[in-house]
Design a protein around this motif. Structure first.
Motif, PDB file in Angstrom:
ATOM      1  N   PRO A 312       0.807  -1.220   0.000  1.00  8.23           N
ATOM      2  CA  PRO A 312       0.000   0.000   0.000  1.00  8.23           C
ATOM      3  C   PRO A 312       0.842   1.273   0.000  1.00  8.23           C
ATOM      4  N   TRP A 335      -5.531   4.652  -0.220  1.00  7.91           N
ATOM      5  CA  TRP A 335      -4.313   3.854  -0.356  1.00  7.91           C
ATOM      6  C   TRP A 335      -4.352   3.162  -1.709  1.00  7.91           C
ATOM      7  N   ARG A 336      -3.208   3.091  -2.339  1.00  9.56           N
ATOM      8  CA  ARG A 336      -3.089   2.381  -3.613  1.00  9.56           C
ATOM      9  C   ARG A 336      -2.169   1.190  -3.429  1.00  9.56           C
ATOM     10  N   GLY A 337      -2.582   0.057  -3.973  1.00  8.41           N
ATOM     11  CA  GLY A 337      -1.766  -1.141  -3.870  1.00  8.41           C
ATOM     12  C   GLY A 337      -2.287  -2.212  -4.802  1.00  8.41           C
ATOM     13  N   LEU A 340      -5.466  -4.829  -4.042  1.00  4.89           N
ATOM     14  CA  LEU A 340      -6.041  -3.695  -3.345  1.00  4.89           C
ATOM     15  C   LEU A 340      -5.902  -3.888  -1.838  1.00  4.89           C
ATOM     16  N   PRO A 341      -5.296  -2.941  -1.120  1.00  7.50           N
ATOM     17  CA  PRO A 341      -5.065  -3.125   0.319  1.00  7.50           C
ATOM     18  C   PRO A 341      -6.349  -3.029   1.128  1.00  7.50           C
ATOM     19  N   ARG A 342      -6.332  -3.676   2.301  1.00  6.88           N
ATOM     20  CA  ARG A 342      -7.443  -3.585   3.242  1.00  6.88           C
ATOM     21  C   ARG A 342      -7.161  -2.418   4.182  1.00  6.88           C
ATOM     22  N   VAL A 343      -8.108  -1.511   4.285  1.00  6.52           N
ATOM     23  CA  VAL A 343      -7.942  -0.301   5.093  1.00  6.52           C
ATOM     24  C   VAL A 343      -8.852  -0.404   6.314  1.00  6.52           C
ATOM     25  N   ALA A 377      -3.211   0.726   6.730  1.00  6.84           N
ATOM     26  CA  ALA A 377      -3.159  -0.306   5.691  1.00  6.84           C
ATOM     27  C   ALA A 377      -1.960  -1.200   5.968  1.00  6.84           C
ATOM     28  N   GLY A 380       2.028  -5.163   1.819  1.00  5.24           N
ATOM     29  CA  GLY A 380       1.628  -6.109   0.789  1.00  5.24           C
ATOM     30  C   GLY A 380       2.436  -7.389   0.843  1.00  5.24           C
ATOM     31  N   GLY A 385       5.675  -1.205   1.869  1.00  6.76           N
ATOM     32  CA  GLY A 385       4.510  -0.340   1.889  1.00  6.76           C
ATOM     33  C   GLY A 385       3.729  -0.470   3.177  1.00  6.76           C
ATOM     34  N   GLY A 386       2.539   0.074   3.177  1.00  8.71           N
ATOM     35  CA  GLY A 386       1.692   0.068   4.367  1.00  8.71           C
ATOM     36  C   GLY A 386       2.023   1.214   5.286  1.00  8.71           C
TER      37      GLY A 386
END
Length: 638
Positions: A312, A335-337, A340-343, A377, A380, A385-386
């Motif tokens: 993310p 958030w972009r990933g 698709l990330p879980r927010v 987030a 990945g 990220g995150g």
């Protein structure tokens, strides 16, 4: 008499012939004939009951009565004359033989019907301009011209074929090259070739009645075309941080002259060949890689997006919000990933998940909802990220005023009363009131008010102010009456009652008296102790009076006037000075810190407002021992 005799003899002869048998007649007459140039032509003629002279005429011109037709080398009469067969032969047939022919029995006065001889001339092999190899450019319309010249009769038609299939899209016209004789015919084939036509064979065929099978001329197409490009990536799906190889392949005529690579429309510096190696990151998912290949004819471009899996990345942070009590609040973050990330949403310092997705909605908020909210987030698949992003929710409500514990004061000595004000939006003013008056800022007689920001609140709570009422030279009535601290903003008003505690010297006097009663041996130390206590009391009293004139480190809170002045103790006592608006005093020697450095007054809002701060330095002239905080919200005397 002799003339008459001849006439009688002729009549008799005629009569004798009339009774001799049938008269001469045609058994076969010639018909119209079509003959090929150079071939043999035969015009038949047969007579019955006629044994006299037979001759042929050409366009009315007698060819002669002899069978071999002297003077006409290619003509002769053939057949059994005794049976009356007199056929005319012509070999080889030439163009000049095209005429009208008759068979005549001159002695019988018989003439056949005219027979027309048509001479056919087969067409020659056509010519294709630019052949046998014709160079074209792919994608550019072109015309191919097929031409047939000569005296072909009839005029031939020109046809185009490819792989035995007749092609459409042709135009046909003819032109006289020589008056009345030689003609030229053309057929133009219009086409827009493609690279697939390179090496193709086209045939132009000239055919007519004289040559039904026709004559062919073949050409081969040589196509020049811009590059035909294919672009591939290996591997097509990668994790962020892995290497990827792009391969750009092209066919072109003439050969390729250059490669140009780009990513997201921006050139990739240093990349010139058919291969590109990169380290994949999130940008490749939305910024395709393209390869442009060029040659002398033109260029072609192909692009491909890479399937990159990445952790993310925060695109939009949540924005702080200020909402009135009872209103709805919402926070959004993006958030972009890939995938698709879980927010998720939580409150700062609390693991309980309040919601998931890009938006958190809080309906009908109350003071307890104020604080910091966290949009989070998880990393990945690549472990990259995150993270988290915070935003503060401020709940606007009427002011909450809390009385802070104040130290007891001596009669005719200095005193100070304090209140803590929590308010969002900020209050218009903090006002102290008592029986005979009120004061929001500045001084009035024995009273002076100063207001300053409290240390920053905890947990995203709203701003706070500390207001201090200074009393110089306390009177008996100050200990029996109550003082009110109140504040107002656009949402309402709040207040608290503050009382002043009293401290007297009676315990000390009693101690001295008791000691004096013990006798002379202890009298001297007791007197000494009494003098020390009296000196400390006088010091504190003078310090209280001096605080009215101390003007350094004062800052006005919003809404105060810009003016400031210094006044002596006399002006403080008489109260003749003008009100100067709210004042912030930064020399607060009586504010006390606990072991963690936090000011912890008792919070009537059960956690709605928390304040932290740093204790201001103790005045070197002060003789008052600082208060020590024993437990949250309670100020204790030493």
């Amino acid at each position: 008499t002799t003339g008459m005799l001849v006439s009688v003899l002729l009549v008799l002869l005629f009569c004798l012939r009339g009774h001799a048998g049938p008269s001469p007649h045609f058994l076969q007459q010639p018909d119209d004939l079509v003959a090929l140039l150079g071939a043999e032509a035969r015009l038949p003629c047969a007579l019955g009951e006629y044994w006299g002279l037979v001759q042929w005429t050409k366009d009315g011109l007698a060819l002669g009565g002899e069978r071999d037709l002297p003077g006409w080398s290619r003509y002769w009469i053939s057949g059994n004359a005794a049976s009356g067969q007199h056929d005319l032969y012509i070999r080889p047939v030439e163009l000049e033989d095209q005429a009208s022919y008759e068979c005549q029995a001159t002695q019988a006065g018989l003439r056949s019907r005219p027979a027309q001889l048509h001479v056919l001339v087969p067409p020659e092999a056509p010519q294709v301009l630019g052949g046998p190899f014709v160079s074209l450019v792919a994608g550019v319309p072109a015309n191919l011209t097929c031409r047939s010249r000569g005296d072909a009769r009839p005029i031939p038609e020109l046809l185009w074929f490819r792989d035995g299939i007749r092609l459409d899209g042709t135009t046909f016209h003819q032109t006289l090259l020589k008056e009345g004789t030689t003609r030229s015919v053309e057929s133009i084939l219009s086409l827009t070739p493609s690279s697939a036509d390179d090496g193709a064979t086209l045939v132009c065929r000239a055919r007519s009645q004289a040559l039904p099978s026709g004559k062919d001329t073949a050409i081969t197409l040589s196509l020049q075309y811009p590059p035909v490009v294919t672009l591939s990536a290996e591997p097509q799906s990668v994790l962020e941080g892995e290497k990827v190889t792009f391969l750009c392949q092209a066919t072109a005529q003439p050969p390729v002259t250059g490669y140009r690579w780009a990513k997201g429309g921006s050139p990739v510096l240093g990349a010139r060949g058919p291969m590109l190696e990169v380290v994949a990151d999130a940008s490749f998912l939305i910024e395709p890689v393209s390869c442009e290949v060029s040659n002398a004819v033109g260029s072609a471009n192909r692009s491909t997006a890479l399937e990159v899996q990445f952790g993310p990345i925060l695109q939009a942070r949540p924005e702080p919000m200020s909402v009135d009590v009872g209103g709805d609040a919402s926070f959004s973050c993006a958030w972009r990933g890939n995938p698709l990330p879980r927010v998720t949403w939580t409150r700062s310092g609390d693991a309980q998940v309040l919601g998931s997705g890009p938006t958190l909605r809080l309906p009908s908020v109350g003071p307890e909802d104020a604080g910091d909210y966290v949009c989070r987030a998880e990393p990945g698949l690549s472990g990259l990220g995150g993270g988290a992003a915070e935003a503060r929710l401020t709940v606007n409500a009427p002011p909450i005023v809390t009385a802070l514990h104040s130290a007891p004061a001596f009669l005719r000595g200095p005193a100070r009363l304090q209140c803590l004000v929590f308010a969002s939006p900020a209050p218009d003013a903090v006002v102290w009131s008592w029986d005979e008056g009120f004061l929001a800022a500045g001084s009035q007689g024995r009273f002076l008010v100063e207001t300053f920001p409290a240390p920053e609140g905890r947990g995203g709570q709203g701003p706070a102010l500390i207001s201090v009422l200074h009393i110089s030279g306390t009177q008996e009535s100050d200990f029996s009456r109550g003082f009110n601290c109140s504040a107002r903003n656009r949402l309402g008003e709040g207040g608290a009652r503050v009382s002043l505690g009293r401290r007297d010297l009676l315990p000390t006097v009693r101690i001295v008296a008791a000691v004096a009663g013990w006798g002379a041996p202890v009298a001297a130390p007791a007197v000494t102790l009494l003098m020390v206590i009296i000196g400390v009391a006088l010091c504190c009293w003078r310090h209280g009076k001096a605080s009215f004139s101390k003007q350094k480190n004062l800052v006005r809170i919003p809404g105060s006037s810009d003016g400031s002045s210094s006044r002596g103790p006399e002006e403080e006592e008489t109260g003749s000075g003008e009100d100067r608006g709210p004042i912030v005093h930064t020399d607060h020697s009586d504010l006390v810190l606990d072991e963690e450095g936090a000011l912890e007054p008792k919070d009537p809002t059960n956690g709605y407002y928390k304040v932290r701060g740093v204790s201001p330095p103790t005045s070197p002239n002060s003789c008052v021992t600082p208060l020590q905080v024993k437990s949250p919200g309670i100020f204790n005397l030493p």
